[in-house]
Design a protein around this motif. Structure first.
Motif, PDB file in Angstrom:
ATOM      1  N   ALA A  18       0.824  -1.207   0.000  1.00  0.00           N
ATOM      2  CA  ALA A  18       0.000   0.000   0.000  1.00  0.00           C
ATOM      3  C   ALA A  18       0.859   1.259   0.000  1.00  0.00           C
ATOM      4  N   GLN A  19       1.938   1.246   0.762  1.00  0.00           N
ATOM      5  CA  GLN A  19       2.811   2.415   0.822  1.00  0.00           C
ATOM      6  C   GLN A  19       3.473   2.667  -0.529  1.00  0.00           C
ATOM      7  N   ALA A  20       3.921   1.589  -1.188  1.00  0.00           N
ATOM      8  CA  ALA A  20       4.507   1.747  -2.522  1.00  0.00           C
ATOM      9  C   ALA A  20       3.467   2.279  -3.502  1.00  0.00           C
ATOM     10  N   GLY A  21       2.231   1.755  -3.417  1.00  0.00           N
ATOM     11  CA  GLY A  21       1.177   2.227  -4.305  1.00  0.00           C
ATOM     12  C   GLY A  21       0.850   3.684  -4.094  1.00  0.00           C
ATOM     13  N   LEU A  22       0.804   4.110  -2.836  1.00  0.00           N
ATOM     14  CA  LEU A  22       0.519   5.513  -2.525  1.00  0.00           C
ATOM     15  C   LEU A  22       1.653   6.426  -2.996  1.00  0.00           C
ATOM     16  N   THR A  23       2.858   5.879  -3.043  1.00  0.00           N
ATOM     17  CA  THR A  23       4.019   6.672  -3.465  1.00  0.00           C
ATOM     18  C   THR A  23       4.091   6.820  -4.984  1.00  0.00           C
ATOM     19  N   TYR A  24       3.854   5.716  -5.698  1.00  0.00           N
ATOM     20  CA  TYR A  24       4.090   5.714  -7.140  1.00  0.00           C
ATOM     21  C   TYR A  24       2.803   5.759  -7.975  1.00  0.00           C
ATOM     22  N   GLY A  25       1.650   5.542  -7.335  1.00  0.00           N
ATOM     23  CA  GLY A  25       0.397   5.560  -8.077  1.00  0.00           C
ATOM     24  C   GLY A  25      -0.017   6.962  -8.496  1.00  0.00           C
ATOM     25  N   ASN A  26      -0.777   7.055  -9.585  1.00  0.00           N
ATOM     26  CA  ASN A  26      -1.236   8.343 -10.095  1.00  0.00           C
ATOM     27  C   ASN A  26      -2.758   8.437 -10.190  1.00  0.00           C
ATOM     28  N   ASP A  27      -3.401   7.317 -10.427  1.00  0.00           N
ATOM     29  CA  ASP A  27      -4.851   7.307 -10.581  1.00  0.00           C
ATOM     30  C   ASP A  27      -5.542   7.508  -9.233  1.00  0.00           C
ATOM     31  N   ASP A  28      -6.472   8.460  -9.165  1.00  0.00           N
ATOM     32  CA  ASP A  28      -7.138   8.774  -7.900  1.00  0.00           C
ATOM     33  C   ASP A  28      -7.877   7.574  -7.327  1.00  0.00           C
ATOM     34  N   PHE A  29      -8.515   6.786  -8.199  1.00  0.00           N
ATOM     35  CA  PHE A  29      -9.247   5.616  -7.722  1.00  0.00           C
ATOM     36  C   PHE A  29      -8.288   4.569  -7.137  1.00  0.00           C
ATOM     37  N   ASP A  30      -7.138   4.387  -7.797  1.00  0.00           N
ATOM     38  CA  ASP A  30      -6.144   3.444  -7.273  1.00  0.00           C
ATOM     39  C   ASP A  30      -5.594   3.924  -5.932  1.00  0.00           C
ATOM     40  N   LEU A  31      -5.319   5.227  -5.816  1.00  0.00           N
ATOM     41  CA  LEU A  31      -4.797   5.770  -4.566  1.00  0.00           C
ATOM     42  C   LEU A  31      -5.782   5.552  -3.420  1.00  0.00           C
ATOM     43  N   GLU A  32      -7.063   5.679  -3.738  1.00  0.00           N
ATOM     44  CA  GLU A  32      -8.087   5.445  -2.720  1.00  0.00           C
ATOM     45  C   GLU A  32      -8.072   3.992  -2.264  1.00  0.00           C
ATOM     46  N   ARG A  33      -7.879   3.073  -3.212  1.00  0.00           N
ATOM     47  CA  ARG A  33      -7.827   1.649  -2.868  1.00  0.00           C
ATOM     48  C   ARG A  33      -6.571   1.319  -2.061  1.00  0.00           C
ATOM     49  N   TYR A  34      -5.438   1.922  -2.442  1.00  0.00           N
ATOM     50  CA  TYR A  34      -4.203   1.693  -1.688  1.00  0.00           C
ATOM     51  C   TYR A  34      -4.350   2.183  -0.242  1.00  0.00           C
ATOM     52  N   GLN A  35      -5.014   3.323  -0.073  1.00  0.00           N
ATOM     53  CA  GLN A  35      -5.225   3.840   1.271  1.00  0.00           C
ATOM     54  C   GLN A  35      -6.119   2.897   2.076  1.00  0.00           C
ATOM     55  N   GLU A  36      -7.112   2.322   1.424  1.00  0.00           N
ATOM     56  CA  GLU A  36      -7.988   1.382   2.119  1.00  0.00           C
ATOM     57  C   GLU A  36      -7.207   0.127   2.531  1.00  0.00           C
ATOM     58  N   ILE A  37      -6.324  -0.347   1.652  1.00  0.00           N
ATOM     59  CA  ILE A  37      -5.490  -1.493   2.000  1.00  0.00           C
ATOM     60  C   ILE A  37      -4.607  -1.162   3.197  1.00  0.00           C
ATOM     61  N   ARG A  38      -4.060   0.048   3.221  1.00  0.00           N
ATOM     62  CA  ARG A  38      -3.224   0.462   4.350  1.00  0.00           C
ATOM     63  C   ARG A  38      -4.039   0.506   5.632  1.00  0.00           C
ATOM     64  N   ASP A  39      -5.261   0.986   5.555  1.00  0.00           N
ATOM     65  CA  ASP A  39      -6.125   1.033   6.737  1.00  0.00           C
ATOM     66  C   ASP A  39      -6.433  -0.374   7.236  1.00  0.00           C
TER      67      ASP A  39
END
Length: 207
Positions: A18-39
């Motif tokens: 999730a941290q890697a996704g939040l760092t390198y991701g660009n799509d807003d929907f993907d970032l939201e999913r990465y944050q949910e995984i982190r939670d």
């Protein structure tokens, strides 16, 4: 591995992804999913530790960038075939050491931590081992920890009680205290320190 230990490993892997996704991701929907995984990973750690969720997030989900292990140092200081241990505030005993500072090399950090915790000025002679604490300790961290152990020689200095340690003492191998702080240094790591001290040809250990 026990079920709850597996849960911790899964939580750590999810947090890292999730941290890697939040760092390198660009799509807003993907970032939201990465944050949910982190939670979700934080909730898993809360289940294991019984700590409040916010505290777990502060400890476990407080970094940005690609996740890497935490790095620390330990100083194996010998005199007359005995190794120096410091007594922590919780009563346990350990080699002087701690987390690496961002503006110091591992050698500089070892010297600094030895001075702060034992009062000794030291000369760092050589590396004993680079250890993954997951392989040497049953303590559970929300992140991976790597410790670099150095063979050191005391140069002088006086102990001063401080916020971390209450005293220092040299121990022979067969007289080590029972209450070692095994999350900081395991018995097998201390045994390696004695072997390195006695053998100039000791080969650096690395997990």
């Amino acid at each position: 591995m026990e079920d709850k230990d597996l849960l911790i490993e899964w939580a750590k892997r999810l947090q890292s992804l999730a941290q890697a996704g939040l760092t390198y991701g660009n799509d807003d929907f993907d970032l939201e999913r990465y944050q949910e995984i982190r939670d979700i990973s934080a909730e898993m750690m809360t289940y294991k530790s019984d700590l409040p969720l916010q505290k777990v997030k502060d400890l476990f989900c407080n970094e940005i960038g690609y996740q890497t292990p935490k790095l620390g140092t330990r100083a194996a200081i010998f005199k007359d075939n005995k190794i120096l241990l410091v007594q922590e505030n919780d009563g346990s005993w350990s080699l002087p050491g701690g987390w690496c500072e961002v503006n110091m090399s591992v050698k500089e950090n070892c010297i600094k931590e030895a001075k702060e915790e034992s009062g000794l000025d030291i000369e760092v002679e050589r590396v004993i081992g680079i250890y993954d604490q997951n392989k040497h300790s049953e303590a559970i961290y929300p992140y991976n920890v790597v410790h670099v152990f150095f063979l050191c020689k005391p140069l002088g200095g006086e102990f001063n009680k401080n916020i971390e340690t209450t005293t220092r003492k040299y121990f022979a191998y067969d007289q080590l205290p029972e209450n070692l702080s095994t999350d900081r240094n395991s018995l097998d790591e201390i045994e390696a320190c004695f072997k390195a001290y006695k053998d100039p040809g000791f080969q650096v250990e690395c997990d």
